[in-house]
Write a protein that holds these residues in place. Structure first.
Motif, mmCIF file in Angstrom:
data_model
loop_
_atom_site.group_PDB
_atom_site.id
_atom_site.type_symbol
_atom_site.label_atom_id
_atom_site.label_comp_id
_atom_site.label_asym_id
_atom_site.label_seq_id
_atom_site.Cartn_x
_atom_site.Cartn_y
_atom_site.Cartn_z
ATOM 1 N N LYS A 13 -28.449 -6.857 -14.819
ATOM 2 C CA LYS A 13 -28.543 -5.386 -14.754
ATOM 3 C C LYS A 13 -28.352 -4.758 -16.123
ATOM 4 C CE LYS A 13 -27.471 -4.746 -9.958
ATOM 5 N NZ LYS A 13 -26.955 -3.877 -8.951
ATOM 6 N N ASP A 14 -27.470 -5.367 -16.940
ATOM 7 C CA ASP A 14 -27.272 -4.868 -18.300
ATOM 8 C C ASP A 14 -26.694 -5.985 -19.169
ATOM 9 O OD1 ASP A 14 -24.302 -4.737 -18.226
ATOM 10 O OD2 ASP A 14 -24.629 -3.082 -16.826
ATOM 11 N N ASP A 15 -26.664 -5.727 -20.464
ATOM 12 C CA ASP A 15 -26.221 -6.744 -21.425
ATOM 13 C C ASP A 15 -24.746 -7.093 -21.285
ATOM 14 O OD1 ASP A 15 -28.724 -7.130 -22.571
ATOM 15 O OD2 ASP A 15 -28.428 -5.481 -23.997
ATOM 16 N N HIS A 16 -23.928 -6.140 -20.853
ATOM 17 C CA HIS A 16 -22.506 -6.425 -20.686
ATOM 18 C C HIS A 16 -22.267 -7.393 -19.532
ATOM 19 C CE1 HIS A 16 -22.176 -2.904 -23.328
ATOM 20 N NE2 HIS A 16 -21.075 -3.518 -23.750
ATOM 21 N N ARG A 17 -23.018 -7.231 -18.461
ATOM 22 C CA ARG A 17 -22.902 -8.185 -17.338
ATOM 23 C C ARG A 17 -23.379 -9.566 -17.772
ATOM 24 N NH1 ARG A 17 -23.672 -4.965 -11.763
ATOM 25 N NH2 ARG A 17 -23.090 -2.938 -12.577
ATOM 26 N N ARG A 18 -24.449 -9.606 -18.539
ATOM 27 C CA ARG A 18 -24.952 -10.876 -19.063
ATOM 28 C C ARG A 18 -23.880 -11.549 -19.909
ATOM 29 N NH1 ARG A 18 -27.392 -13.260 -23.558
ATOM 30 N NH2 ARG A 18 -29.046 -14.717 -23.008
ATOM 31 N N MET A 19 -23.217 -10.770 -20.750
ATOM 32 C CA MET A 19 -22.172 -11.305 -21.618
ATOM 33 C C MET A 19 -21.025 -11.895 -20.793
ATOM 34 S SD MET A 19 -19.464 -9.270 -24.010
ATOM 35 C CE MET A 19 -18.913 -8.468 -22.527
ATOM 36 N N VAL A 20 -20.581 -11.167 -19.769
ATOM 37 C CA VAL A 20 -19.458 -11.633 -18.951
ATOM 38 C C VAL A 20 -19.827 -12.933 -18.231
ATOM 39 C CG1 VAL A 20 -18.025 -11.102 -16.932
ATOM 40 C CG2 VAL A 20 -18.367 -9.379 -18.723
ATOM 41 N N VAL A 21 -20.996 -12.980 -17.646
ATOM 42 C CA VAL A 21 -21.439 -14.208 -16.964
ATOM 43 C C VAL A 21 -21.546 -15.349 -17.974
ATOM 44 C CG1 VAL A 21 -23.367 -15.292 -15.734
ATOM 45 C CG2 VAL A 21 -22.581 -13.014 -15.074
ATOM 46 N N ASN A 22 -22.053 -15.054 -19.152
ATOM 47 C CA ASN A 22 -22.186 -16.070 -20.191
ATOM 48 C C ASN A 22 -20.805 -16.584 -20.621
ATOM 49 O OD1 ASN A 22 -23.337 -17.742 -22.097
ATOM 50 N ND2 ASN A 22 -24.632 -16.148 -22.971
ATOM 51 N N LEU A 23 -19.844 -15.685 -20.761
ATOM 52 C CA LEU A 23 -18.483 -16.102 -21.124
ATOM 53 C C LEU A 23 -17.869 -16.992 -20.041
ATOM 54 C CD1 LEU A 23 -17.015 -12.818 -22.631
ATOM 55 C CD2 LEU A 23 -17.327 -14.993 -23.835
ATOM 56 N N LEU A 24 -18.026 -16.603 -18.788
ATOM 57 C CA LEU A 24 -17.483 -17.402 -17.687
ATOM 58 C C LEU A 24 -18.151 -18.778 -17.626
ATOM 59 C CD1 LEU A 24 -17.271 -14.626 -14.960
ATOM 60 C CD2 LEU A 24 -15.338 -15.721 -16.128
ATOM 61 N N PHE A 25 -19.455 -18.802 -17.763
ATOM 62 C CA PHE A 25 -20.187 -20.064 -17.740
ATOM 63 C C PHE A 25 -19.770 -20.947 -18.907
ATOM 64 C CE2 PHE A 25 -23.738 -22.844 -18.666
ATOM 65 C CZ PHE A 25 -24.093 -23.319 -17.414
ATOM 66 N N THR A 26 -19.665 -20.344 -20.092
ATOM 67 C CA THR A 26 -19.297 -21.095 -21.295
ATOM 68 C C THR A 26 -17.863 -21.607 -21.207
ATOM 69 O OG1 THR A 26 -20.878 -19.813 -22.582
ATOM 70 C CG2 THR A 26 -19.187 -20.996 -23.822
ATOM 71 N N ASN A 28 -16.359 -22.556 -18.490
ATOM 72 C CA ASN A 28 -16.445 -23.747 -17.641
ATOM 73 C C ASN A 28 -17.064 -24.928 -18.392
ATOM 74 O OD1 ASN A 28 -15.227 -22.723 -15.316
ATOM 75 N ND2 ASN A 28 -17.120 -21.743 -14.694
ATOM 76 N N TRP A 29 -18.076 -24.649 -19.194
ATOM 77 C CA TRP A 29 -18.709 -25.695 -19.989
ATOM 78 C C TRP A 29 -17.713 -26.302 -20.978
ATOM 79 C CZ3 TRP A 29 -19.690 -25.981 -25.296
ATOM 80 C CH2 TRP A 29 -20.519 -27.038 -25.700
ATOM 81 N N LEU A 30 -16.939 -25.444 -21.630
ATOM 82 C CA LEU A 30 -15.933 -25.940 -22.571
ATOM 83 C C LEU A 30 -14.897 -26.812 -21.855
ATOM 84 C CD1 LEU A 30 -15.344 -22.804 -24.806
ATOM 85 C CD2 LEU A 30 -16.180 -25.039 -25.574
ATOM 86 N N ASN A 31 -14.436 -26.368 -20.699
ATOM 87 C CA ASN A 31 -13.487 -27.178 -19.935
ATOM 88 C C ASN A 31 -14.077 -28.539 -19.598
ATOM 89 O OD1 ASN A 31 -11.156 -25.571 -19.802
ATOM 90 N ND2 ASN A 31 -12.037 -24.329 -18.184
ATOM 91 N N GLN A 32 -15.354 -28.575 -19.257
ATOM 92 C CA GLN A 32 -16.009 -29.848 -18.948
ATOM 93 C C GLN A 32 -16.100 -30.757 -20.169
ATOM 94 O OE1 GLN A 32 -19.728 -28.697 -17.181
ATOM 95 N NE2 GLN A 32 -18.752 -27.883 -15.348
ATOM 96 N N GLN A 33 -16.051 -30.190 -21.354
ATOM 97 C CA GLN A 33 -16.041 -30.986 -22.582
ATOM 98 C C GLN A 33 -14.634 -31.527 -22.850
ATOM 99 O OE1 GLN A 33 -19.196 -31.357 -24.056
ATOM 100 N NE2 GLN A 33 -19.645 -30.143 -22.241
ATOM 101 N N PHE A 34 -13.628 -30.670 -22.663
ATOM 102 C CA PHE A 34 -12.257 -31.031 -23.006
ATOM 103 C C PHE A 34 -11.592 -31.955 -21.985
ATOM 104 C CE2 PHE A 34 -12.545 -27.462 -25.952
ATOM 105 C CZ PHE A 34 -11.858 -27.965 -27.041
ATOM 106 N N ILE A 35 -11.889 -31.782 -20.706
ATOM 107 C CA ILE A 35 -11.202 -32.559 -19.667
ATOM 108 C C ILE A 35 -11.327 -34.062 -19.902
ATOM 109 C CG2 ILE A 35 -11.245 -33.137 -17.194
ATOM 110 C CD1 ILE A 35 -11.683 -30.079 -16.709
ATOM 111 N N PRO A 36 -12.537 -34.611 -20.093
ATOM 112 C CA PRO A 36 -12.614 -36.059 -20.316
ATOM 113 C C PRO A 36 -12.008 -36.500 -21.650
ATOM 114 C CG PRO A 36 -14.816 -35.078 -20.288
ATOM 115 C CD PRO A 36 -13.842 -33.996 -19.959
ATOM 116 N N PHE A 37 -12.067 -35.623 -22.654
ATOM 117 C CA PHE A 37 -11.463 -35.983 -23.946
ATOM 118 C C PHE A 37 -9.968 -36.224 -23.777
ATOM 119 C CE2 PHE A 37 -9.255 -34.792 -27.867
ATOM 120 C CZ PHE A 37 -9.798 -35.730 -28.738
ATOM 121 N N PHE A 38 -9.271 -35.293 -23.133
ATOM 122 C CA PHE A 38 -7.823 -35.453 -22.967
ATOM 123 C C PHE A 38 -7.468 -36.482 -21.898
ATOM 124 C CE2 PHE A 38 -7.826 -31.214 -25.049
ATOM 125 C CZ PHE A 38 -7.142 -31.618 -26.182
ATOM 126 N N LYS A 39 -8.359 -36.681 -20.941
ATOM 127 C CA LYS A 39 -8.099 -37.662 -19.888
ATOM 128 C C LYS A 39 -7.961 -39.072 -20.459
ATOM 129 C CE LYS A 39 -9.611 -39.051 -15.317
ATOM 130 N NZ LYS A 39 -10.587 -38.859 -14.253
#
Length: 149
Positions: A13-26, A28-39
Motif C-alpha cells: 500500500k505504501d513504502d513504509h509498509r514495505r519497509m516494515v515487512v522487509n525489516l521483519l523478513f530480514t 527472520n533471515w538473519l536469525n536463520q543465519q545465526f542459529i546454526p552458527f551458534f548451534k
C-alpha cells in the motif's frame, strides 16, 4: 532479491509498509543465519549475547538487571539463560556482597575459551554480509538507529 519476490506479493500500500515487512523478513533471515552458527558451539543466540555482555565487564561481575538491560532481545528470560550457561560451565552466579539482593554473573575460564573459539570463526561468518559496502552498512545502521528514534 526484492521483498516482493521473496514473499510473492505484487505490491504494498505504501513504502513504509514495505519497509516494515522487509525489516521483519530480514530479521527472520538473519536469525536463520545465526542459529546454526551458534548451534555448532552448543549455544543459542541469546546465550551468546549474555556471554558477550558478561565478557564486556570481565573480570568484574555483571548484575542480572544490567544483563537484561543490555540484551538485544529484551524479552529473553535472563535467569533461564544464565542457569543454562552455569550448567555448561561458562559462567558463575553469586550473591553480591555489597548488596545481598543483587545477583552477580562472572565469566569462567571455560566461557572465555568458548568465546575465543567463536571469535576466531566470526570473520568468516560475517563475510556473508559483505554484499553491502562498508558505506552501505554504515548507512543501513544509521537509518535503523533513526527509525527506532
Amino acid at each position: 532479491m526484492r521483498i516482493e519476490d521473496e514473499i510473492q506479493q505484487k505490491d504494498f500500500k505504501d513504502d513504509h509498509r514495505r519497509m516494515v515487512v522487509n525489516l521483519l523478513f530480514t530479521n527472520n533471515w538473519l536469525n536463520q543465519q545465526f542459529i546454526p552458527f551458534f548451534k555448532q558451539f552448543g549455544l543459542t543466540l541469546q546465550q551468546h549475547n549474555v556471554l558477550s555482555i558478561v565478557r564486556g565487564q570481565h573480570p568484574k561481575p555483571v548484575c542480572f538487571g544490567e544483563v537484561q538491560e543490555r540484551m538485544v532481545d529484551r524479552n529473553s528470560n535472563v535467569t533461564r539463560l544464565v542457569d543454562k550457561l552455569i550448567e555448561k560451565g561458562y559462567v558463575t552466579r553469586d550473591i553480591c556482597q555489597a548488596n545481598r539482593r543483587m545477583i552477580e554473573v562472572r565469566l569462567t575460564a571455560k566461557g572465555t575459551e568458548l568465546l575465543q573459539q567463536i571469535d576466531e570463526q566470526m570473520p568468516a561468518f560475517f563475510e556473508r554480509f559483505h554484499n553491502l559496502t562498508q558505506d552501505e552498512a554504515v548507512l543501513v545502521s544509521k537509518l535503523l538507529d533513526k527509525l527506532r528514534g
